[in-house]
Enzyme design. Structure first.
Site, short mmCIF file in Angstrom:
data_model
loop_
_atom_site.label_atom_id
_atom_site.label_comp_id
_atom_site.label_asym_id
_atom_site.label_seq_id
_atom_site.Cartn_x
_atom_site.Cartn_y
_atom_site.Cartn_z
N GLN A 12 24.77 -67.06 -48.12
CA GLN A 12 24.74 -67.75 -49.41
C GLN A 12 25.87 -68.78 -49.54
O GLN A 12 25.61 -69.95 -49.88
CB GLN A 12 24.84 -66.73 -50.55
CG GLN A 12 23.65 -65.80 -50.65
CD GLN A 12 23.75 -64.90 -51.87
OE1 GLN A 12 23.26 -65.21 -52.94
NE2 GLN A 12 24.39 -63.75 -51.69
N LEU A 13 27.10 -68.37 -49.28
CA LEU A 13 28.22 -69.28 -49.45
C LEU A 13 28.20 -70.38 -48.40
O LEU A 13 28.40 -71.56 -48.72
CB LEU A 13 29.55 -68.51 -49.39
CG LEU A 13 30.81 -69.36 -49.55
CD1 LEU A 13 30.81 -70.11 -50.87
CD2 LEU A 13 32.06 -68.48 -49.42
N ALA A 62 29.97 -62.41 -42.75
CA ALA A 62 30.29 -61.03 -43.15
C ALA A 62 29.06 -60.15 -43.02
O ALA A 62 27.93 -60.63 -43.08
CB ALA A 62 30.81 -60.99 -44.59
N TYR A 63 29.31 -58.87 -42.85
CA TYR A 63 28.26 -57.86 -42.96
C TYR A 63 28.26 -57.43 -44.42
O TYR A 63 29.25 -56.87 -44.91
CB TYR A 63 28.58 -56.68 -42.05
CG TYR A 63 27.54 -55.58 -42.08
CD1 TYR A 63 26.65 -55.40 -41.02
CD2 TYR A 63 27.44 -54.69 -43.16
CE1 TYR A 63 25.69 -54.39 -41.04
CE2 TYR A 63 26.49 -53.69 -43.20
CZ TYR A 63 25.62 -53.54 -42.14
OH TYR A 63 24.68 -52.54 -42.17
N THR A 103 36.16 -59.25 -50.90
CA THR A 103 35.29 -58.71 -51.93
C THR A 103 36.01 -57.82 -52.93
O THR A 103 37.07 -57.25 -52.62
CB THR A 103 34.16 -57.89 -51.27
OG1 THR A 103 33.37 -57.24 -52.25
CG2 THR A 103 34.74 -56.82 -50.35
N TYR A 127 31.45 -50.38 -46.43
CA TYR A 127 31.55 -51.84 -46.58
C TYR A 127 32.93 -52.24 -47.09
O TYR A 127 33.60 -53.09 -46.50
CB TYR A 127 30.46 -52.34 -47.52
CG TYR A 127 30.65 -53.76 -47.99
CD1 TYR A 127 30.52 -54.83 -47.11
CD2 TYR A 127 30.96 -54.04 -49.32
CE1 TYR A 127 30.70 -56.14 -47.53
CE2 TYR A 127 31.13 -55.34 -49.76
CZ TYR A 127 31.01 -56.38 -48.86
OH TYR A 127 31.20 -57.68 -49.29
N LYS A 131 35.96 -54.38 -45.11
CA LYS A 131 36.50 -55.63 -45.66
C LYS A 131 38.00 -55.49 -45.91
O LYS A 131 38.76 -56.44 -45.66
CB LYS A 131 35.77 -55.99 -46.96
CG LYS A 131 34.30 -56.37 -46.77
CD LYS A 131 34.13 -57.63 -45.92
CE LYS A 131 34.50 -58.88 -46.69
NZ LYS A 131 34.24 -60.11 -45.90
#
Length: 289
Positions: A12-13, A62-63, A103, A127, A131
């Site tokens: 998306q980014l 990223a995952y 995140t 997750y 991160k």
């Protein structure tokens, strides 16, 4: 002209940065997807960078499959931690500016006020842990001119996200149950993309810095869904439900508001209100008549 590498361009980014890249002629962009930079093959990372010179790297890769990460621990760790660690080492070796995206999931979601950058991290799932480990790897390597930007509830006109899911379900169903006891801020990826490209030439620090960025305001997922249907004129009844009524493999932060004072003050940023940005995204999607 600054040579800028953007990894994770299919996300998306990364997609939003590519979409607005023509508005920034001062940058010479290289957009890397997994066919160019295979995040799961760390042995080939140095091969990719061999002979290439970049002034800046924006790591959007990223995952992000929060629930699947609970069973794909090693894969999530490879992309969110080990890949990031190697990227930090390469940035330090080549003296390359690095912007890394993180995140709100690094926090436990039990705060009573918006999180500031120095609040202790305490991720509640795989997750978030991967991160957090990626952040710590960057801080440990300590390349100059590096910033970590934590964000939350990202959506876009590209890719799969909450906005698109709600629009699809809203057209298919008469009513939906949406969680109301998780509070955060929706973030339009295009706003974040613009902020990153605007602040890039201002980054000048001797050690990595952490910043928070989301749109302004606060909402629950219920509020977010209500706004999507209201602005797009979709007729669908939204019913508030609790987290317990919608169990998932990974736990979510109940409260993940981010304090953005630091990034606004350091870079003189003006951040849009989340409903205004949502309206822009829906307009881009052709959902506002």
């Amino acid at each position: 002209m600054l040579k800028v590498l953007v990894s994770g361009v299919s996300g998306q980014l990364g997609s939003e940065i590519k979409a607005i890249s023509t508005l920034y002629p001062q940058y010479d962009f290289t957009f890397a997807d997994r066919s160019m930079l295979d995040l799961s093959n760390l042995c080939k990372m140095e091969d990719f960078f061999e002979g290439k010179i970049f002034d800046a790297i924006i790591n959007c890769a990223a995952y992000t499959a929060v629930d699947k990460a609970e069973s794909e621990i090693d894969f999530a760790d490879t992309i969110n931690h080990r890949f990031v660690s190697m990227l930090a080492k390469i940035a330090k070796k080549k003296n390359t500016l690095l912007i890394h995206l993180s995140t709100d999931y690094v926090f436990d979601g039990k705060n009573y006020r918006p999180y500031i950058e120095s609040d202790p991290s305490d991720p509640q799932g795989v997750y978030g842990c991967t991160k957090r480990d990626g952040e710590n790897a960057i801080l440990s390597v300590a390349p100059c001119n590096t910033i970590i930007i934590r964000t939350s509830w990202v959506y876009s006109s590209f890719g799969n996200n909450f906005v698109k899911t709600m629009l699809r379900l809203g057209h298919e169903r008469d009513n939906l149950g949406v969680i109301f006891d998780q509070v955060g801020t929706p973030t339009y990826a295009r706003d974040l993309a613009q902020a990153i490209l605007d602040i890039l030439p201002q980054i000048n620090n001797t050690k990595p810095e952490i910043y928070h960025y989301s749109n302004e305001g606060a909402a629950s997922w219920y509020d977010f869904a209500k706004a999507i249907f209201e602005l797009s004129s979709v007729t669908c009844q939204v019913n508030p439900i609790t987290t317990d009524q919608y169990p998932t493999p990974a736990s979510r932060p109940h409260y993940s508001l981010l304090n953005k004072s630091k990034i606004k003050n350091d870079f003189n940023l003006s951040i849009p209100y989340w409903r205004d940005s949502l309206k822009e995204c829906l307009n881009t999607l052709g959902e506002i008549k």
